[in-house]
Design an enzyme around this catalytic site. Structure first.
Site, PDB file in Angstrom:
ATOM      1  N   GLU A 104      26.293 -27.070  90.850  1.00  0.00           N
ATOM      2  CA  GLU A 104      26.439 -28.247  91.700  1.00  0.00           C
ATOM      3  C   GLU A 104      25.580 -28.120  92.955  1.00  0.00           C
ATOM      4  OE1 GLU A 104      28.688 -28.175  94.851  1.00  0.00           O
ATOM      5  OE2 GLU A 104      30.341 -26.898  94.189  1.00  0.00           O
ATOM      6  N   LYS A 130      40.869 -24.346  96.589  1.00  0.00           N
ATOM      7  CA  LYS A 130      40.939 -23.813  97.953  1.00  0.00           C
ATOM      8  C   LYS A 130      42.390 -23.764  98.400  1.00  0.00           C
ATOM      9  CE  LYS A 130      36.267 -25.345  98.961  1.00  0.00           C
ATOM     10  NZ  LYS A 130      35.989 -25.984  97.677  1.00  0.00           N
TER      11      LYS A 130
END
Length: 777
Positions: free
Chosen positions: A58, A200
């Site tokens: 990405e 996260k």
């Protein structure tokens, strides 16, 4: 990262009629082709077509995560990690409203350098049609793709494995805010395997796992040497306090799961969680207190929606006093390495599946005017020739590399067509089609041949009609075909097909260059013996060989003190084959001829492999005698300030221990010569050359006398309307340089002659201008 234990067995596949029949539906799927909004790079297309392991990467990490130029360094590291582990990187991003799957180095630098600009956006699924569509309205946007955006685009290109840092998830308080990352819904509907270090830890991990279960997404965590069930990781921390739904032992198991998912045609993604390496991890309890404070500040600042994650990440960096940054780098590099090994194992598994089901690839070869050879009449002996080549047992130059049949298809629209520029997709188009002989090694050899040097070309063709055309044309040109090997089927002659619009700008190209990577070892050994028997003054290699064969030829060249080796890098991807993980001798090659992008790729790859930490490298650099004040001012004088600002001469100097002479092709700016001067070279005492001698050895080193740096500006720069073709100018330069060297010139005296030869090819419709015959030295 530990290597897989060799005792682990790859899963066996069911053979014969019991093989799953649903696979044919998947194998028959047509992926999105290149169009005005979507482009897959030539390297990635070739890798997918030949079923090499490809890993998608990405770009929001570059556009919205790391500042410039740190993001460029990270991008180079991650792509190098894929290559070192046997894969092909496909970095996904958007430039000027066009999706690119597989960014070229210059494109990646351009995207990374646009970080922070208002026209550089963070792109998920919902944003892609917006940024692409507005290009038609004259508004150009760049963009880094999120996990969701990269998954979708990877799937459209046919890529099955994608590596990232962390997964988006359900935000804390989502029961009232409904803030749920699109990454999760994308995993529910797009069959791509995503490798990350979990989500996260400022997200709601329990609800994220529940949501993934609802979406039907497989979630497994690598055991990483641990026994029993393991925790789902929390990005910076190896443990989250929540057990992973599944535990995966190694990359072979992961590949088997991916293969089963696609064979069963299950249209949802898979998430493989890879815990952050132990040495880079931050304890979960430490991160929880940091995250609590970061979330409090985000709420107070009103950072919601897509602005929430960047705000929290920045606060985490502040509150951990920067410790989260190296952790980020370590975990994504680990994820990329893990994903590449998975992709490699998947490629092995898919190849085994094809063999189990008895599938073979088919190919189409164009029909030429010469009759096909029969079993009684081998291809080599069936070549009609108007002029028999002279067999040269001893040759001044041996060139080894690519020989290809090139097709140029120029769209020639009818007068009443609705589009006067671009050919239409999915139908036949009127065109003017030209067939020529090409390939880097062929072009170099032809240039040297036209300039009067005796040349052997070492390459291979298939026992097919394209091979017949190639050998016939070589004979027509008066070049020897004795060292061109004819390989039996299924080997195919290398072919390159370019489809151009009515302005002759490239619309689409297809390349089949695998033949040099599939030559049997016995054939390679025979070619090496022929090269040795030729006793050449120059051995020139292009990077189309696989790494093993390339280094066999180099070893042959190094075994003779009278042979000079030259390496033509071909492309940024293939150039890296010249750098072994641990060079056993320096220099690896005497002369190398990269362009500026290939030079940077080599420099960055050497850095990522820690080759600049080698004591032998330091010894050579120290022997150059570079003053403590540096070389910026003298480099600016002998080249230009703009070239120095780009870092080109500095990169070349750092690579000199591996390549003692570097000729960097800079297009209209000329050619930059960077060279180690030998201790007994008269140039060290020449007043005329003193301005180019930027450093002198003072240690008495037996191999290093000093440093020579000189920019050769072109004799003249052609106007756009004077340029006919740029295809073979670099190859012509190398062929003319080689001719100058075998005629007794020094490199620094042969460059200008090579530039004149390149100028002729620039004005010719052929890759190598026939007018080279008229060029005298």
């Amino acid at each position: 990262m530990r290597f897989l234990n060799q005792s682990i067995c790859r899963p066996s596949l069911i053979r014969g009629s019991c093989a799953p029949r649903v696979a044919s539906a998947v194998l028959g799927k047509r992926f999105l082709t290149n169009n005005g909004f979507f482009r897959v790079s030539e390297e990635v297309r070739e890798a997918l077509n030949s079923k090499k392991p490809v890993v998608a990467l990405e770009t929001t990490i570059y556009t919205h995560g790391y500042p410039y130029p740190d993001n460029v360094a990270l991008a180079s590291l991650l792509e190098s990690t894929v290559r070192v582990n046997g894969g092909v990187p496909a970095t996904v991003g958007v430039l000027d409203g066009v999706v690119h799957v597989g960014l070229e180095p210059e494109e990646l630098i351009r995207l990374a350098s646009s970080a922070g600009q208002s026209t550089t956006l963070k792109l998920s699924r919902r944003d892609l049609s917006y940024v692409c569509g507005l290009r038609l309205a004259g508004k150009n946007f760049n963009g880094g793709t999120t996990v969701a955006g990269t998954m979708l685009l990877s799937h459209l290109a046919g890529i099955k494995v994608f590596a990232t840092g962390g997964l988006g998830g359900v935000h804390r308080g989502a029961e009232s805010s409904m803030d749920i990352s699109a990454d999760l819904t994308e995993l529910g509907r797009t069959p791509v395997a995503v490798v990350s270090s979990g989500c996260k830890s400022f997200l709601d991990i329990p609800r994220t796992l529940e949501y993934l279960e609802t979406e039907g997404v497989f979630v497994g965590t690598f055991a990483d040497g641990r026994e029993g069930k393991v925790d789902f990781p929390a990005f910076w921390s190896r443990d989250s306090g929540l057990k992973s739904p599944m535990t995966i032992q190694n990359e072979i198991e992961a590949a088997a799961i991916i293969h089963a998912q696609h064979t069963l045609n299950i249209q949802s993604g898979l998430h493989f969680a890879n815990p952050i390496p132990v040495e880079a991890a931050i304890p979960n309890e430490t991160m929880e207190s940091v995250i609590t404070e970061a979330l409090r500040q985000a709420e107070a600042s009103g950072a919601t929606g897509k602005d929430n994650t960047p705000f929290v990440l920045n606060k985490v960096k502040e509150l951990t006093e920067g410790k989260s940054v190296p952790a980020n780098g370590a975990l994504i590099e680990s994820n990329v390495r893990r994903a590449t090994i998975m992709a490699r194992e998947l490629a092995i598994l898919e190849k085994s599946q094809e063999e189990a089901q008895g599938r073979t690839s088919s190919s189409f070869n164009p029909v030429f005017s010469s009759p096909a050879s029969s079993p009684e009449q081998p291809l080599n002996n069936a070549i009609p020739t108007k002029r028999n080549p002279t067999v040269v047992s001893k040759s001044e130059i041996v060139v080894a590399g690519a020989l290809a049949v090139d097709f140029s298809c120029d769209f020639a629209p009818f007068t009443n067509t609705s589009s006067a520029i671009d050919p239409a997709l999915h139908t036949s188009n009127p065109a003017i089609i030209n067939q020529t002989l090409g390939g880097v090694a062929h072009n170099i050899a032809k240039a040297a041949h036209l300039l009067g040097a005796s040349v052997q070309l070492h390459s291979a063709v298939g026992d097919d009609l394209s091979g017949r055309a190639a050998l016939g044309q070589l004979s027509e040109d008066g070049m020897s075909i004795d060292s061109i090997k004819v390989l039996p089927q299924p080997a195919r002659t290398a072919q390159y097909v370019a489809i151009n619009n009515s302005r002759k700008d490239l619309t689409l190209a297809m390349a089949d260059m695998k033949i040099l990577e599939s030559i049997p070892t016995t054939t390679v050994d025979a070619m090496l013996r022929e090269a040795s028997s030729a006793s050449p003054k120059l051995l020139i290699l292009d990077a189309n060989w696989d790494s093993i064969t390339l280094h066999k030829y180099l070893a042959l060249g190094k075994s003779s003190s009278s042979t000079t080796t030259i390496f033509e890098p071909v492309s940024t991807a293939k150039a890296l084959r010249i750098l072994p993980p641990k060079p056993d001798h320096t220099p690896i090659v005497d002369i190398i001829t990269p362009n500026d992008f290939e030079l940077k790729a080599l420099h960055d790859h050497a850095y990522s492999m820690s080759l600049f930490d080698n004591p032998a490298w330091f010894a050579t650099i120290d022997a150059l005698g570079i003053p403590s004040s540096g070389l910026r001012v003298p480099l600016s004088v002998t080249t230009t300030p703009a070239i120095v600002d780009s870092g080109i001469p500095q990169q070349a100097i750092k690579l000199l221990p591996f390549f003692s002479t570097i000729l960097t092709k800079l297009g209209p700016q000329g050619v930059l010569l960077t060279q180690i001067i030998e201790p007994n070279d008269p140039i060290l005492s020449s007043p005329e050359q003193a301005q180019y001698v930027l450093a002198r050895n003072t240690t008495g080193d037996a191999n290093v006398g000093g440093l020579y740096v000189r920019l050769y500006a072109p004799e003249r720069v052609l106007k756009d309307e004077e340029v006919v073709s740029v295809n073979g100018i670099g190859d012509t330069f190398v062929g003319a340089l080689a001719t100058g060297l075998v005629k007794g010139k020094k490199v620094r005296d042969a460059v200008e002659f090579a530039q004149k030869a390149s100028l002729l090819s620039l004005k010719s419709k052929e890759s190598v201008s026939p007018d080279l015959r008229k060029l005298g030295m």
